[in-house]
Scaffold this motif. Structure first.
Motif, PDB file in Angstrom:
ATOM      1  N   GLU A 142      13.106   2.327  -6.436  1.00 27.37           N
ATOM      2  CA  GLU A 142      11.990   1.831  -5.623  1.00 27.37           C
ATOM      3  C   GLU A 142      10.868   1.424  -6.577  1.00 27.37           C
ATOM      4  OE1 GLU A 142       9.452   2.880  -1.613  1.00 27.37           O
ATOM      5  OE2 GLU A 142      10.585   4.467  -2.597  1.00 27.37           O
ATOM      6  N   TYR A 143      10.530   0.150  -6.542  1.00 30.50           N
ATOM      7  CA  TYR A 143       9.548  -0.420  -7.459  1.00 30.50           C
ATOM      8  C   TYR A 143       8.330  -0.870  -6.666  1.00 30.50           C
ATOM      9  CZ  TYR A 143       7.477  -3.738 -10.790  1.00 30.50           C
ATOM     10  OH  TYR A 143       6.615  -4.426 -11.624  1.00 30.50           O
ATOM     11  N   VAL A 144       7.138  -0.373  -7.090  1.00 32.49           N
ATOM     12  CA  VAL A 144       5.910  -0.684  -6.378  1.00 32.49           C
ATOM     13  C   VAL A 144       4.901  -1.313  -7.349  1.00 32.49           C
ATOM     14  CG1 VAL A 144       4.105   0.219  -4.875  1.00 32.49           C
ATOM     15  CG2 VAL A 144       6.321   1.370  -4.960  1.00 32.49           C
ATOM     16  N   THR A 145       4.335  -2.456  -6.949  1.00 28.55           N
ATOM     17  CA  THR A 145       3.336  -3.135  -7.774  1.00 28.55           C
ATOM     18  C   THR A 145       2.237  -3.673  -6.882  1.00 28.55           C
ATOM     19  OG1 THR A 145       3.041  -4.799  -9.533  1.00 28.55           O
ATOM     20  CG2 THR A 145       4.444  -5.406  -7.669  1.00 28.55           C
ATOM     21  N   LEU A 146       1.101  -4.026  -7.475  1.00 31.33           N
ATOM     22  CA  LEU A 146      -0.030  -4.538  -6.707  1.00 31.33           C
ATOM     23  C   LEU A 146       0.266  -5.938  -6.159  1.00 31.33           C
ATOM     24  CD1 LEU A 146      -3.007  -3.506  -9.029  1.00 31.33           C
ATOM     25  CD2 LEU A 146      -2.605  -2.653  -6.709  1.00 31.33           C
ATOM     26  N   GLY A 147      -0.107  -6.166  -4.920  1.00 33.36           N
ATOM     27  CA  GLY A 147      -0.077  -7.507  -4.347  1.00 33.36           C
ATOM     28  C   GLY A 147       1.251  -7.987  -3.841  1.00 33.36           C
ATOM     29  N   LEU A 201      -7.414  -8.911  -1.077  1.00 31.24           N
ATOM     30  CA  LEU A 201      -6.341  -9.751  -0.554  1.00 31.24           C
ATOM     31  C   LEU A 201      -4.976  -9.334  -1.080  1.00 31.24           C
ATOM     32  CD1 LEU A 201      -8.178 -13.183  -0.688  1.00 31.24           C
ATOM     33  CD2 LEU A 201      -7.706 -11.768   1.305  1.00 31.24           C
ATOM     34  N   ALA A 202      -4.928  -8.778  -2.295  1.00 37.28           N
ATOM     35  CA  ALA A 202      -3.651  -8.287  -2.821  1.00 37.28           C
ATOM     36  C   ALA A 202      -3.131  -7.131  -1.977  1.00 37.28           C
ATOM     37  CB  ALA A 202      -3.817  -7.850  -4.276  1.00 37.28           C
ATOM     38  N   GLU A 203      -4.030  -6.260  -1.539  1.00 44.61           N
ATOM     39  CA  GLU A 203      -3.612  -5.152  -0.676  1.00 44.61           C
ATOM     40  C   GLU A 203      -3.078  -5.675   0.649  1.00 44.61           C
ATOM     41  OE1 GLU A 203      -5.251  -0.867   0.956  1.00 44.61           O
ATOM     42  OE2 GLU A 203      -6.657  -2.541   0.834  1.00 44.61           O
ATOM     43  N   LEU A 204      -3.735  -6.709   1.180  1.00 42.92           N
ATOM     44  CA  LEU A 204      -3.265  -7.300   2.424  1.00 42.92           C
ATOM     45  C   LEU A 204      -1.865  -7.894   2.248  1.00 42.92           C
ATOM     46  CD1 LEU A 204      -4.004  -7.932   5.357  1.00 42.92           C
ATOM     47  CD2 LEU A 204      -5.039 -10.073   4.567  1.00 42.92           C
ATOM     48  N   VAL A 235     -12.895  -9.871  -8.825  1.00 39.90           N
ATOM     49  CA  VAL A 235     -12.006  -8.706  -8.827  1.00 39.90           C
ATOM     50  C   VAL A 235     -11.898  -8.111  -7.428  1.00 39.90           C
ATOM     51  CG1 VAL A 235     -11.744  -6.342  -9.663  1.00 39.90           C
ATOM     52  CG2 VAL A 235     -12.376  -8.146 -11.259  1.00 39.90           C
ATOM     53  N   SER A 236     -13.037  -7.961  -6.762  1.00 45.12           N
ATOM     54  CA  SER A 236     -13.039  -7.364  -5.422  1.00 45.12           C
ATOM     55  C   SER A 236     -12.276  -8.227  -4.437  1.00 45.12           C
ATOM     56  CB  SER A 236     -14.486  -7.159  -4.949  1.00 45.12           C
ATOM     57  OG  SER A 236     -15.188  -6.296  -5.813  1.00 45.12           O
ATOM     58  N   GLY A 276       3.772  -8.812   3.802  1.00 46.76           N
ATOM     59  CA  GLY A 276       4.927  -9.499   3.237  1.00 46.76           C
ATOM     60  C   GLY A 276       4.592 -10.720   2.413  1.00 46.76           C
ATOM     61  N   ALA A 277       3.328 -10.919   2.099  1.00 46.70           N
ATOM     62  CA  ALA A 277       2.937 -12.034   1.229  1.00 46.70           C
ATOM     63  C   ALA A 277       3.010 -11.593  -0.235  1.00 46.70           C
ATOM     64  CB  ALA A 277       1.527 -12.503   1.575  1.00 46.70           C
ATOM     65  N   ASP A 278       2.858 -12.542  -1.145  1.00 45.62           N
ATOM     66  CA  ASP A 278       2.914 -12.253  -2.580  1.00 45.62           C
ATOM     67  C   ASP A 278       1.684 -12.873  -3.237  1.00 45.62           C
ATOM     68  OD1 ASP A 278       3.400 -12.191  -5.333  1.00 45.62           O
ATOM     69  OD2 ASP A 278       5.562 -12.436  -5.093  1.00 45.62           O
TER      70      ASP A 278
END
Length: 421
Positions: A415-420, A214-217, A208-209, A222-224
């Motif tokens: 404006e749509y915001v999601t993790l990662g 890496l999802a925040e990065l 999880v950590s 601009g990565a997914d």
């Protein structure tokens, strides 16, 4: 050979779900709790917890499933599981008062040859400290997950059994019950089994950590992250069942308990716990994600916006709000007007001066400046994005878990915001 009679002591989440799932295997089950009121409610069909299949299986197996507050009924049992939920405080420390009391009660009330099994999660050293001369006492690692408890109890991946001496064969009645679940059985010493449960959760926390970091990065460069996950799952060193979904920190209580336990034993025994403390810090940091988005995109332009919060439970298919990200977010929005809806959890759990308990998800979104989908309930994934946008006054959708369909949102003025991502 007749099947043994199985008893479960403690009719909270763990004991109740385990008891009803065991009845599905065709055994005669006795569910005991010292609270006559609780037993009366269960016998009336009002369960203290909510889980998929719980009500259906209880009704299906009622001919060989009984619930009682009469301690003498345990004398009928060949195997008795002591399985109350073990609560934790804000530091993740376990309260062992109830499990200790119910274990003593089970040892006193059952026949001498009855096998007693501790199913509740306890710290290493607990079970060995409860041994009584001549009594068969075991510890079994429970792996129930909120929202999947019945399924996990019916289809265990393996049974980890803590023993006084793992070289001695497991008693016949206990072995017969375990073997009915058709999974590997791993006997080991008490302390190893107690630590095995913690070890499993430590590996989950590590995954999880890693995913959260890496999802925040991904969000910044601009990565997914959803494009990266399939590559990781095809790596044999990681695997297809790896827990790689980013989230809002660690919630629910059990993982926090294990982190606290490792820190306690590490400090006591002089072992390195630096990585565990880093996981705890990372979890605390991740819980801030939705508030940071709201602060950056909404609070800078409006001092008292209307915010719709969809979901209060810490995860879908459960009533639990232990360390819920939604509750944590609401506490930070005291100056805002909050509209909340959860399919299972009442808005009465919310402590907020300006909270409206909506009758539906769409009712919550009515004239809101933003909506945050904080629990990935299946019914939220059925919501149409354009309907949400039409209901909103503002144009901000915060969807950490990606509940809504992205391809339908891209065409909307929102404006749509999601993790990662």
């Amino acid at each position: 050979m007749s099947k043994p009679v199985i008893g479960f002591v403690g009719m909270t989440h763990l004991g109740l779900n385990s008891c009803i799932a065991a009845a599905e295997k065709g055994f005669e089950l006795i569910g005991f709790d010292p609270s006559a009121q609780l037993i009366s409610e269960i016998n009336s069909g009002h369960f203290p917890v909510s889980e998929p299949q719980l009500v259906e299986l209880a009704q299906k197996n009622k001919s060989h499933l009984s619930f009682t507050s009469d301690i003498n009924e345990l004398k009928k049992c060949d195997v008795v599981y002591v399985a109350p939920d073990v609560s934790t405080n804000d530091q993740g420390e376990s309260d062992l008062t109830t499990i200790t009391a119910l274990l003593d009660l089970a040892l006193e009330a059952t026949r001498f040859e009855c096998v007693i099994v501790v199913l509740s999660q306890v710290p290493p050293g607990f079970t060995r400290g409860k041994l009584k001369a001549g009594r068969s006492l075991y510890y079994q690692v429970e792996t129930l997950i909120f929202g999947q408890a019945i399924h996990r109890a019916l289809h265990p991946e393996r049974y980890i059994i803590g023993c006084e001496n793992p070289e001695v064969p497991i008693p016949l009645a206990f072995a017969q019950f375990l073997e009915a679940h058709d999974c590997p059985i791993l006997p080991m010493r008490f302390e190893s089994a107690e630590l095995a449960k913690i070890s499993i959760n430590m590996c989950l926390v590590a995954s999880v950590s890693t995913a959260n970091t890496l999802a925040e990065l991904c969000e910044k460069i601009g990565a997914d992250w959803s494009e990266i996950v399939p590559a990781l799952k095809l790596d044999r060193r990681i695997g297809q069942f790896s827990y790689l979904s980013p989230g809002l920190g660690i919630s629910g209580g059990n993982l926090e308990r294990d982190l606290a336990t490792v820190c306690h034993f590490g400090q006591k025994n002089g072992t390195d716990i630096g990585v565990v403390r880093a996981w705890i810090k990372n979890s605390e940091y991740r819980k801030e994600w939705p508030f940071k988005i709201i602060k950056e995109k909404l609070l800078t332009v409006s001092k008292s916006p209307v915010i719709a919060i969809l979901g209060l439970a810490y995860k879908e298919d459960t009533h639990s709000i232990k360390n819920s990200p939604a509750i944590a977010l609401i506490k930070k929005l005291q100056e805002c007007n909050i509209r909340v809806f959860d399919p299972l959890v009442s808005n009465s759990v919310v402590n907020h001066p300006n909270c409206y308990g909506a009758s539906s998800a769409m009712d919550a979104c009515q004239d809101a400046d933003a909506v945050a989908i904080m629990t990935p309930w299946k019914e939220f994934s059925a919501l149409r994005s354009n309907d949400i946008v039409e209901m909103l006054r503002g144009k901000l959708i915060i969807d950490p878990y990606g509940v809504l369909e992205m391809n339908k949102i891209d065409d909307l003025n929102v404006e749509y915001v999601t993790l990662g991502k």
